[in-house]
Design an enzyme around this catalytic site. Structure first.
Site, mmCIF file in Angstrom:
data_model
loop_
_atom_site.group_PDB
_atom_site.id
_atom_site.type_symbol
_atom_site.label_atom_id
_atom_site.label_comp_id
_atom_site.label_asym_id
_atom_site.label_seq_id
_atom_site.Cartn_x
_atom_site.Cartn_y
_atom_site.Cartn_z
ATOM 1 N N GLY A 192 0.813 -1.212 0.000
ATOM 2 C CA GLY A 192 0.000 0.000 0.000
ATOM 3 C C GLY A 192 0.842 1.254 0.000
ATOM 4 N N GLY A 193 0.570 2.131 0.989
ATOM 5 C CA GLY A 193 1.317 3.383 1.084
ATOM 6 C C GLY A 193 2.802 3.171 1.225
ATOM 7 N N GLY A 431 14.171 7.618 -37.984
ATOM 8 C CA GLY A 431 13.573 8.294 -36.847
ATOM 9 C C GLY A 431 14.386 8.170 -35.580
ATOM 10 N N ALA A 432 15.131 7.076 -35.447
ATOM 11 C CA ALA A 432 15.956 6.902 -34.248
ATOM 12 C C ALA A 432 17.057 7.957 -34.222
ATOM 13 C CB ALA A 432 16.556 5.506 -34.229
#
Length: 574
Positions: A192-193, A431-432
């Site tokens: 959780g937190g 494009g790379a």
């Protein structure tokens, strides 16, 4: 033999009894009064979280191969910690979280750590508030933060107060994101937190035999009916593959020492530079090993298509070959690492052709984007090393959002304001290339090796450049087969066999002709000549001179760079 049970104790039976005197040295002893009483109460309160914890609780930690929070602090520093916000109430309220300031390598570092021996390190309203206060102070004073997370989550009896405590901490940590770097170590079992909070940090370090996640296996079992182990649900292998954990290590000691080492590569805040470290490694040291690597690779039978591990290049460039890789087991087709060049910290972003030809996929694009953004925020210069045939195509990548991931990478590169250099090692296609720190996207300098193959497309580009020639070659196949079949038939070969043999010969001939056009395309267009002529590349560098050329140019750019916060406050995560 005595039949009485021995009660475990941490006290040394041979040590003299500790007596704390509240008198001034040299003062004549007199009758004690209210002053001495309140002094004793204050001393006991200061020592309470350490000395009031039952030995059994400490033994449980040790049995699970975990340290107490106080033992972890001693691994981080030899100096005495300055413990702040000692709100340790009647029932040890707030003592499940320790906050303070440490001196690590001469630098002030804010620290928090859950004490699992007290209320399982849970968060209530009191210690959630003090955690937020510590984080705000770290941001105001401009000092980095280390978090030692070992918590069962919110303290249930505290009711909504525990949730408010977490919410305060979430808010504070978000506000200092992009102001000061934060390193989070994950210990024990967090849910959780206890998982959300550390992942807000800059880096997460996770040892083996630890867990953190949205929920534990028990909740998964009750909700989904699925049997799963903590390791399979939220262990280091899972989180290392997804990028939730940046670094995985063997144990707690390794995690803490890794945190200290990582801190040595990052600045205190977003308006200062990372620590400079004098080096005895000459800046003009020849990098012969890079030359040997490339020579053996490209002179092999597969030639310029031979993959090689780019980490060897990074190692040879860095001072004494030392560098620190981030997310080393995830998306290995791209390497992101901190290193030093001439004593200055630099971030390396390199395509690694040893994995998937260095093609950029969703994972590697996001990995690069996060690292570049961090370096940009914290005034760390960048050296990009390019050797990729482009973005990885395919249905799976499109379904996962390669366009969005690639865009995130491009945005992070366009936004860079720190000094940055591009070194093209070999392939830089389409494009790379266009999205990988060239002059149009803001590079300060673009260098290339003689092995560079800069082009709009790879070998498939011959289909467009030599379109007419290929059409003529392929169009002649039918006639070649017919002529070959007739010739073989006249020689006495059976009709069907003659045709099959003629088709085979024609296919081999076409293959050789296309291979010749491939070679012609590579020699005419897949090289650095056009890039140099157009100014897309500043200059060529010999492999043996890489450390010298990169180091000298980096020093030049850094001499004219003034560290500052970037356009107000920029968070580390979008």
């Amino acid at each position: 033999m005595s039949k009485n049970k021995m009660k475990p104790s941490l006290q040394n039976p041979l040590a003299a009894a500790e007596e704390v005197e509240f008198t001034i040295p040299g003062e004549v002893a007199g009758q004690s009064g209210p002053y001495e009483e309140v002094m004793k109460e204050g001393h006991d309160l200061i020592q309470r979280p350490i000395k009031s914890v039952a030995v059994g609780q400490i033994e449980k930690q040790h049995f699970k191969k975990r340290m107490t929070v106080w033992e972890r602090i001693k691994v981080l520093t030899d100096s005495e910690p300055n413990i702040l916000f000692q709100n340790w109430g009647k029932n040890l309220d707030g003592a499940s979280l320790v906050t303070g300031i440490l001196n690590i390598g001469g630098r002030d570092v804010a620290l928090y750590g859950h004490d699992f021996t007290v209320r399982a390190g849970s968060i209530d309203a009191t210690n959630g508030q003090k955690l937020a206060r510590l984080m705000n102070m770290a941001g105001e004073k401009g000092i980095p933060l280390i978090g030692m997370n070992d918590s069962a989550g919110a303290f249930v009896p505290a009711g909504v107060g525990g949730l408010d405590g977490y919410a305060e901490a979430f808010t504070a940590l978000r506000k200092i994101s992009g102001v000061v770097p934060t390193v989070m170590c994950m210990f024990g079992f967090n849910a959780g937190g206890g998982s959300y909070l550390p992942r807000q940090g800059s880096f997460v370090i996770q040892p083996e035999d630890t867990f953190f996640g949205l929920t534990g296996p028990g909740v998964v079992k009750s909700v989904l009916g699925e049997d799963i182990t903590p390791e399979e649900l939220g262990g280091p292998k899972v989180h290392a593959a997804t990028g939730v954990s940046d670094i995985t290590v063997a144990d707690e000691t390794a995690a803490l020492r890794t945190a200290v080492r990582l801190l040595s590569y990052v600045p205190d805040n977003n308006f200062s530079m990372a620590p400079f470290q004098e080096t005895s490694d000459p800046l003009d040291r020849k990098t012969w090993e890079i030359n040997t690597l490339l020579k053996k690779a490209f002179n092999s039978p597969t030639g310029f298509n031979t993959p090689f591990d780019v980490s060897i290049v990074i190692q040879q460039i860095c001072d004494h070959g030392d560098y620190f890789e981030i997310q080393p087991t995830r998306a290995r087709e791209a390497i992101t690492a901190f290193g030093r060049l001439g004593g200055n910290v630099v971030g390396f972003v390199a395509n690694n052709s040893a994995v998937s030809s260095g093609q950029i996929d969703c994972d590697s694009a996001v990995k690069i984007a996060r690292f570049v953004r961090f370096c940009n925020i914290y005034n760390i210069p960048l050296i990009f090393m390019e050797d990729t045939t482009g973005f990885l195509p395919g249905r799976d990548q499109e379904a996962r959002g390669i366009v969005q991931a690639g865009r995130s990478m491009l945005d992070s590169i366009v936004d860079v304001r720190t000094p940055r250099i591009l070194l093209i090692l070999r392939n830089a296609y389409g494009g790379a290339y266009a999205s990988y720190n060239n002059y149009p996207t803001g590079a300060d300098l673009v260098l290339a090796l003689p092995t560079t193959r800069l082009a709009v497309m790879g070998p498939a580009g011959k289909e467009f450049v030599y379109k007419k020639e290929l059409r003529a070659l392929r169009g002649s196949i039918k006639q070649r087969v017919a002529d070959g079949t007739l010739e073989r038939t006249k020689a006495g070969m059976d009709g069907a066999d003659a045709k099959a043999d003629a088709e085979k010969e024609a296919a081999e001939w076409l293959k050789l002709e296309e291979a010749a056009l491939n070679m012609r395309y590579e020699k005419e267009l897949m090289n650095p000549k056009e890039g140099l002529a157009l100014g897309s590349i500043s200059s060529l560098v010999m492999p043996t001179d890489l450390r010298k050329v990169l180091g000298e140019n980096l020093n030049f750019f850094l001499r004219h760079y003034k560290p500052s916060a970037w356009q107000g406050v920029q968070r580390e995560f979008h």
